[in-house]
Each structure stands twice: as structure tokens, then as C-alpha cells.
Design an enzyme around this catalytic site. Structure first.
Site, PDB file in Angstrom:
ATOM      1  N   HIS A   1      43.751  40.553  54.071  1.00 22.80           N
ATOM      2  CA  HIS A   1      44.270  39.852  52.901  1.00 22.80           C
ATOM      3  C   HIS A   1      44.706  38.435  53.286  1.00 22.80           C
ATOM      4  O   HIS A   1      45.156  38.211  54.415  1.00 22.80           O
ATOM      5  CB  HIS A   1      45.462  40.643  52.344  1.00 22.80           C
ATOM      6  CG  HIS A   1      45.846  40.264  50.953  1.00 22.80           C
ATOM      7  ND1 HIS A   1      46.701  39.207  50.683  1.00 22.80           N
ATOM      8  CD2 HIS A   1      45.507  40.796  49.762  1.00 22.80           C
ATOM      9  CE1 HIS A   1      46.864  39.114  49.375  1.00 22.80           C
ATOM     10  NE2 HIS A   1      46.156  40.061  48.792  1.00 22.80           N
TER      11      HIS A   1
ATOM     12  N   ASP B   1      47.856  43.391  41.769  1.00 19.77           N
ATOM     13  CA  ASP B   1      48.493  43.316  40.467  1.00 19.77           C
ATOM     14  C   ASP B   1      48.946  41.889  40.219  1.00 19.77           C
ATOM     15  O   ASP B   1      48.920  41.054  41.123  1.00 19.77           O
ATOM     16  CB  ASP B   1      49.627  44.338  40.313  1.00 19.77           C
ATOM     17  CG  ASP B   1      50.814  44.089  41.236  1.00 19.77           C
ATOM     18  OD1 ASP B   1      50.647  43.380  42.253  1.00 19.77           O
ATOM     19  OD2 ASP B   1      51.894  44.612  40.949  1.00 19.77           O
TER      20      ASP B   1
ATOM     21  N   TYR C   1      50.926  38.315  39.586  1.00  9.27           N
ATOM     22  CA  TYR C   1      52.145  37.694  40.111  1.00  9.27           C
ATOM     23  C   TYR C   1      53.315  38.091  39.211  1.00  9.27           C
ATOM     24  O   TYR C   1      53.161  38.177  37.989  1.00  9.27           O
ATOM     25  CB  TYR C   1      52.009  36.179  40.121  1.00  9.27           C
ATOM     26  CG  TYR C   1      50.986  35.623  41.078  1.00  9.27           C
ATOM     27  CD1 TYR C   1      51.121  35.790  42.451  1.00  9.27           C
ATOM     28  CD2 TYR C   1      49.887  34.903  40.619  1.00  9.27           C
ATOM     29  CE1 TYR C   1      50.196  35.258  43.338  1.00  9.27           C
ATOM     30  CE2 TYR C   1      48.952  34.362  41.493  1.00  9.27           C
ATOM     31  CZ  TYR C   1      49.108  34.550  42.859  1.00  9.27           C
ATOM     32  OH  TYR C   1      48.191  34.021  43.728  1.00  9.27           O
TER      33      TYR C   1
END
Length: 222
Positions: free
Chosen positions: A187, A65, A67
Site C-alpha cells: 500500500h 473505505d 477518507y
């Protein structure tokens, strides 16, 4: 919001705007904007689709999603405006870029130069309440962006999908692995980057895959 979806994408995704979830999502985001600070700005919610037309998509980098801190979100996954301090995950992306393909670490976090070359910088959720990560998750955006991923997977041309972290990798079922390249790693967050992101070479692997399919490679320095 449906009138903000670029026409080429709207021809593929317009059906989504007639579904029940879309009207509920539209109502939720509109109400949030009335009562809360919401990122990104309304005219940047679909920036990823605006900067990368459907016909040009050659690479997808999937984020979660936007920042949620002031001035950061610009509608492109992992990207921030050039005058904003580079966030930690993007700093690690730049470190890997430097070791992978020898590009000097950039001082600007604006990745729109990638978007204009066919890199779709898509978040799964396209809005967020200020300073509250994941505050707009499970409101309907995921259904819309899943449709985006499915539409890209349906392209006749080969596409490279870069899936960083478990969240992005859960979208793998939407991609036709027999026709497209999927690159996976942990990630780039500081919490996980040293557990397999560094050294994964996603940028050189992407260009190798594009070259193997006689497609134009990405200039990651732009």
C-alpha cells in the site's frame, strides 16, 4: 440508494438491490445519516460509477473505505477535492508517479481526470462515519463492490487491476487473470510505501499493458 446507481451499471448490478443485504445496508446507512455525520455526501456515494461508465472501464484502482476526515471524501478511492490538503497515501502515489513517468508532483488531490479516462477509482466500502475509519465495513458494501469487480472482470475487453496492499489483494479471486492484467504492491501508506510501493512503477506498467492490448493509454497528468 439504488436509484443513485447510474443506469449502465444498474443494468448489471440492479439484481443486488433486491437482495437481503442491500435492504439492511440501506437501512444502516440511512440511520447513520440521521444520527451521525457520514462521508461522502449522499450524492457522491456512487461517484466512481458515475464518472466511469461501465463500457469505458480500462483500469481499476481499488481502495478500502472513504477518507473519514472533514471535506476529504468525494466518492473516488484515494482522491480528495482540489482545495483539500493531499493525504499521505496520495502524496506517496504522486511521488511514485513522478519517478515512474516523470510527471511533476501535483498540488491538487482531485483524481477525477483519471476517472473520466476510464480509471475506476473504487473503494470496497462506499461510506464511513466521520472520524471513524472502517466504521461502515462489514455492513454489506463489500458484497456490492465485489459484484462491481466481478462485472468488470466479465467485460470482454482487457482491464488493468491495480491492487495496493493486502486488503485489495484479497479481491484477486474475483478477477479473471487469464484475460486481465493484475498489478500488485504494498500500500502507498507511509507505513509501507518504502517496503515496495516506491519503485513498483504501476503507472508505466499500466500503460504498457494497455498498449499491448491496443487500448488507449492513460494520461496520468490529467
Amino acid at each position: 440508494m439504488n436509484n443513485q446507481i447510474p443506469s449502465d451499471w444498474n443494468s448489471l448490478l440492479g439484481v443486488q438491490t433486491y437482495k437481503d443485504y442491500w435492504s439492511k445496508l440501506n437501512e444502516f446507512v440511512s440511520l447513520e445519516r440521521l444520527n451521525q455525520q457520514v462521508f461522502p455526501a449522499q450524492n457522491e456515494v456512487f461517484a466512481a460509477l458515475k464518472l466511469t461508465p461501465y463500457k469505458d472501464v480500462a483500469v481499476v484502482i481499488l481502495g478500502q473505505d472513504p477518507y473519514h476526515n472533514d471535506g476529504q471524501a468525494m466518492g473516488l478511492s484515494f482522491s480528495v477535492p482540489g482545495n483539500i490538503k493531499i493525504p499521505p497515501s496520495l502524496a506517496n502515489i504522486y511521488k511514485e508517479l513522478a519517478t515512474d513517468v516523470g510527471i511533476s508532483i501535483k498540488t491538487s488531490g482531485d483524481l477525477s481526470g483519471w476517472s473520466k479516462q476510464g480509471v475506476l477509482l473504487l473503494n470496497s466500502v462506499l461510506t464511513v462515519r466521520a472520524h471513524q475509519a472502517s466504521s461502515h465495513s462489514k455492513k454489506g458494501w463489500e458484497q456490492f463492490t465485489d459484484a462491481v469487480l466481478k462485472a468488470v472482470s466479465d467485460k470482454p475487453e482487457h482491464v488493468v487491476f491495480i491492487l495496493w496492499g493486502s486488503f485489495a489483494q484479497k479481491k484477486k479471486h474475483l478477477i479473471d487473470e487469464s484475460r486481465h492484467t493484475i498489478l500488485e504492491s504494498v500500500h502507498p501508506s507511509p507505513l509501507s510505501a518504502y517496503a515496495g510501493f516506491f519503485g513498483s512503477k504501476p503507472f508505466s506498467k499500466t500503460n504498457s499493458a494497455l498498449k499491448a492490448h491496443n487500448q488507449k493509454v492513460i494520461d496520468w497528468n490529467k
